[in-house]
Scaffold this active site. Structure first.
Site, PDB file in Angstrom:
ATOM      1  N   ASN A   7      -0.594 -43.062  -3.824  1.00 22.94           N
ATOM      2  CA  ASN A   7      -1.576 -42.256  -3.543  1.00 22.94           C
ATOM      3  C   ASN A   7      -2.895 -42.827  -3.858  1.00 22.94           C
ATOM      4  O   ASN A   7      -3.283 -42.924  -4.899  1.00 22.94           O
ATOM      5  CB  ASN A   7      -1.301 -40.978  -4.443  1.00 22.94           C
ATOM      6  CG  ASN A   7      -2.371 -39.806  -4.092  1.00 22.94           C
ATOM      7  OD1 ASN A   7      -3.308 -39.876  -3.243  1.00 22.94           O
ATOM      8  ND2 ASN A   7      -2.223 -38.781  -4.720  1.00 22.94           N
ATOM      9  N   ARG A  88       0.757 -41.165   0.557  1.00 22.65           N
ATOM     10  CA  ARG A  88       0.254 -39.814   0.652  1.00 22.65           C
ATOM     11  C   ARG A  88      -0.958 -39.942   1.647  1.00 22.65           C
ATOM     12  O   ARG A  88      -1.950 -40.567   1.301  1.00 22.65           O
ATOM     13  CB  ARG A  88      -0.228 -39.235  -0.314  1.00 22.65           C
ATOM     14  CG  ARG A  88      -0.517 -37.857  -0.553  1.00 22.65           C
ATOM     15  CD  ARG A  88      -0.519 -37.338  -2.098  1.00 22.65           C
ATOM     16  NE  ARG A  88      -1.186 -35.971  -2.049  1.00 22.65           N
ATOM     17  CZ  ARG A  88      -2.302 -35.586  -2.005  1.00 22.65           C
ATOM     18  NH1 ARG A  88      -3.539 -36.264  -1.934  1.00 22.65           N
ATOM     19  NH2 ARG A  88      -2.624 -34.164  -2.057  1.00 22.65           N
ATOM     20  N   HIS A 177      -2.018 -29.536  -0.034  1.00 23.33           N
ATOM     21  CA  HIS A 177      -1.101 -29.421  -0.900  1.00 23.33           C
ATOM     22  C   HIS A 177       0.220 -29.062  -0.724  1.00 23.33           C
ATOM     23  O   HIS A 177       1.390 -28.557  -1.239  1.00 23.33           O
ATOM     24  CB  HIS A 177      -1.363 -28.309  -2.053  1.00 23.33           C
ATOM     25  CG  HIS A 177      -2.493 -28.463  -3.097  1.00 23.33           C
ATOM     26  ND1 HIS A 177      -3.257 -27.392  -3.450  1.00 23.33           N
ATOM     27  CD2 HIS A 177      -3.084 -29.704  -3.374  1.00 23.33           C
ATOM     28  CE1 HIS A 177      -4.287 -27.974  -4.020  1.00 23.33           C
ATOM     29  NE2 HIS A 177      -4.201 -29.253  -4.225  1.00 23.33           N
ATOM     30  N   ARG A 238     -14.611 -26.451  -6.599  1.00 22.98           N
ATOM     31  CA  ARG A 238     -14.792 -25.790  -5.407  1.00 22.98           C
ATOM     32  C   ARG A 238     -14.851 -24.336  -5.435  1.00 22.98           C
ATOM     33  O   ARG A 238     -14.132 -23.600  -6.088  1.00 22.98           O
ATOM     34  CB  ARG A 238     -13.603 -26.312  -4.545  1.00 22.98           C
ATOM     35  CG  ARG A 238     -13.625 -27.848  -4.273  1.00 22.98           C
ATOM     36  CD  ARG A 238     -12.476 -28.264  -3.167  1.00 22.98           C
ATOM     37  NE  ARG A 238     -11.945 -29.426  -3.991  1.00 22.98           N
ATOM     38  CZ  ARG A 238     -10.679 -29.562  -3.787  1.00 22.98           C
ATOM     39  NH1 ARG A 238      -9.853 -29.027  -2.928  1.00 22.98           N
ATOM     40  NH2 ARG A 238      -9.978 -30.640  -4.568  1.00 22.98           N
ATOM     41  N   GLU A 383       5.236 -34.488  -6.481  1.00 25.42           N
ATOM     42  CA  GLU A 383       4.910 -34.965  -4.912  1.00 25.42           C
ATOM     43  C   GLU A 383       5.769 -36.246  -4.798  1.00 25.42           C
ATOM     44  O   GLU A 383       6.253 -36.307  -3.793  1.00 25.42           O
ATOM     45  CB  GLU A 383       3.655 -35.164  -4.689  1.00 25.42           C
ATOM     46  CG  GLU A 383       2.691 -34.081  -4.717  1.00 25.42           C
ATOM     47  CD  GLU A 383       1.312 -34.336  -4.350  1.00 25.42           C
ATOM     48  OE1 GLU A 383       0.735 -35.545  -4.780  1.00 25.42           O
ATOM     49  OE2 GLU A 383       0.581 -33.409  -3.891  1.00 25.42           O
TER      50      GLU A 383
END
Ligand code: ADP
Length: 396
Positions: A7, A88, A177, A238, A383
């Site tokens: 990743n 990823r 996600h 965010r 993940e």
């Protein structure tokens, strides 16, 4: 077969190596290289929870970090070669949904999608390019974070804006996600002892970034993030969903678009309300009586409750509510706050189970002796595991 999962971020590389033998996937080691191209950096390398080392490490570029990672893998794997690398990739646009073998054309397509994820796809592509050079013997696979949401029906995929405009600029809900929502959905199906295609789930990924996903018959049918990962729940920095006119209003006040972008992505959410974005700090401030921290937590949890309530109206039955991500997995308090209004909807929290330590595969925190209760699960995100499985599926 040895699989390396990568990743790549703008200044970091997260990696995990798995061994796949006799249809069993076993983690070998994992690590994180941070501060690439910066004046301070670290390399964390973990063989087991006990054998973990964190050392200062400086690298000028991703290429240098990949070269050093290759040297480390050669030592740690006693010279065994990596067979496949799974990457990823944040945005697959409307082109990529499934895990995809990377060819020069696929890599070009990933780069061409950069306008949809300018902070992510270029660095993901850079990671792929470095891995292709360092692990040239290995097959390279891309796994897309938007892929799981490919099943969104039109009424949740499209925004109520001019159709032509949306088509021209590829504006639609993509959702993110997806790799973790898919992973926890599979885990939930196992814990429920039910085929995934029969499971209706609400998955709450609550990390620094946060998103909710409504899963019907094992497929994503709605999710809170949208064209970008800015939408939906209130997050660490965010804003999540706000009045769409706010950025325009700020623009008209003379604030530059880049500044507005930064304000909404990096200076909002928990940080915007109480100046801290790490939930542990926000919770401890609240305990000390800090009113803005309490307000931030109230906003954070009530927005999640509204999403859960909305999702419950869109499915006829729900098998489980899932908590995952750093906050979802670790904060019994936040889970309790969220669930405090959900008993009328059939979610009964067992306070003892809620305070138990996490298990790797996930555990129930519901009062299941109460026949009216739906299942509530805490499932640690993983993940990399799902990415490794998808990589093996394509390469073995
Ligand atoms: P990312 O989205 O960057 O992968 P994580 O999923 O690791 O992030 O989640 C990070 C968030 O999890 C941070 O806000 C951190 O404070 C929070 N977190 C981690 N442990 C706890 C805890 N014990 N209690 C509350 N929040 C926690």
């Amino acid at each position: 077969m040895l699989i390396l999962i990568i990743n790549a971020g703008s200044s970091s590389i997260k990696y995990k190596v798995f061994s796949y033998l006799l249809q069993q996937m076993s983690p070998v080691f994992s690590g994180l290289i941070e501060g690439i191209g910066e004046t301070q950096g670290h390399w964390t390398h973990e063989k087991t929870a006990i054998l973990k080392e964190k050392k200062p490490y400086l690298s000028q570029s991703h290429k240098q970090a990949f070269d050093d990672l290759k040297a480390r893998l050669i030592t740690d794997l006693d010279g065994q070669l990596i067979d496949a690398v799974g990457h990823r990739v944040v945005h697959g646009g409307t082109k990529f949904f499934q895990a995809t073998m990377i060819t020069p054309e696929v890599l070009l397509n990933i780069e061409q999608l950069s306008h949809l994820a300018p902070l992510h796809n270029p660095v993901n592509a850079q990671g792929i390019r470095c891995a292709m050079q360092c692990f040239s013997q290995a097959k390279q696979v891309a796994i897309f974070d938007t892929g799981f949401h490919n099943t969104l029906p039109d009424h949740t995929k499209y925004y109520p804006i001019n159709r032509q405009l949306a088509k021209t600029y590829q504006i639609q809900r993509y959702g993110f996600h997806g790799i973790n929502h898919e992973y926890v959905a599979k885990q939930a199906a196992q814990l429920l002892n039910k085929p995934l295609v029969e499971c209706n789930l609400i998955s709450l990924h609550l990390g620094n970034g946060a998103s909710a996903c409504l899963i019907k018959n094992g497929q994503s049918i709605d999710t809170s993030m949208g064209l970008t990962p800015l939408a939906g729940l209130m997050m660490g920095t965010r804003c999540g969903d706000i009045d769409a006119a706010i950025p325009l209003y700020l623009l008209k006040q003379g604030i530059a678009s880049d500044k507005i972008d930064e304000l909404l992505n990096k200076e909002s959410g928990l940080k915007g309300i109480c100046e801290e974005n790490d939930m542990r700090t926000v919770l401890s401030l609240q305990q000390q009586g800090n009113k803005t921290a309490a307000l931030a937590i109230k906003m954070y949890t009530s927005i999640i409750q509204k999403f859960i309530g909305g999702y419950l109206t869109q499915i006829s039955s729900v098998d489980a509510l899932i908590f995952t991500g750093g906050v979802g997995e670790n904060s019994a308090y936040i889970r309790e706050m969220i669930l405090s209004v959900l008993e009328p909807f059939g979610f009964y929290l067992d306070p003892l189970k809620n305070n138990q330590r996490n298990t790797e595969n996930g555990h129930s925190i519901a009062q299941l002796e109460n026949k009216n209760s739906h299942e509530i699960l805490v499932i640690p995100g993983n993940e990399e595991q799902l990415m490794a499985e998808k990589t093996v599926f394509l390469c073995a």
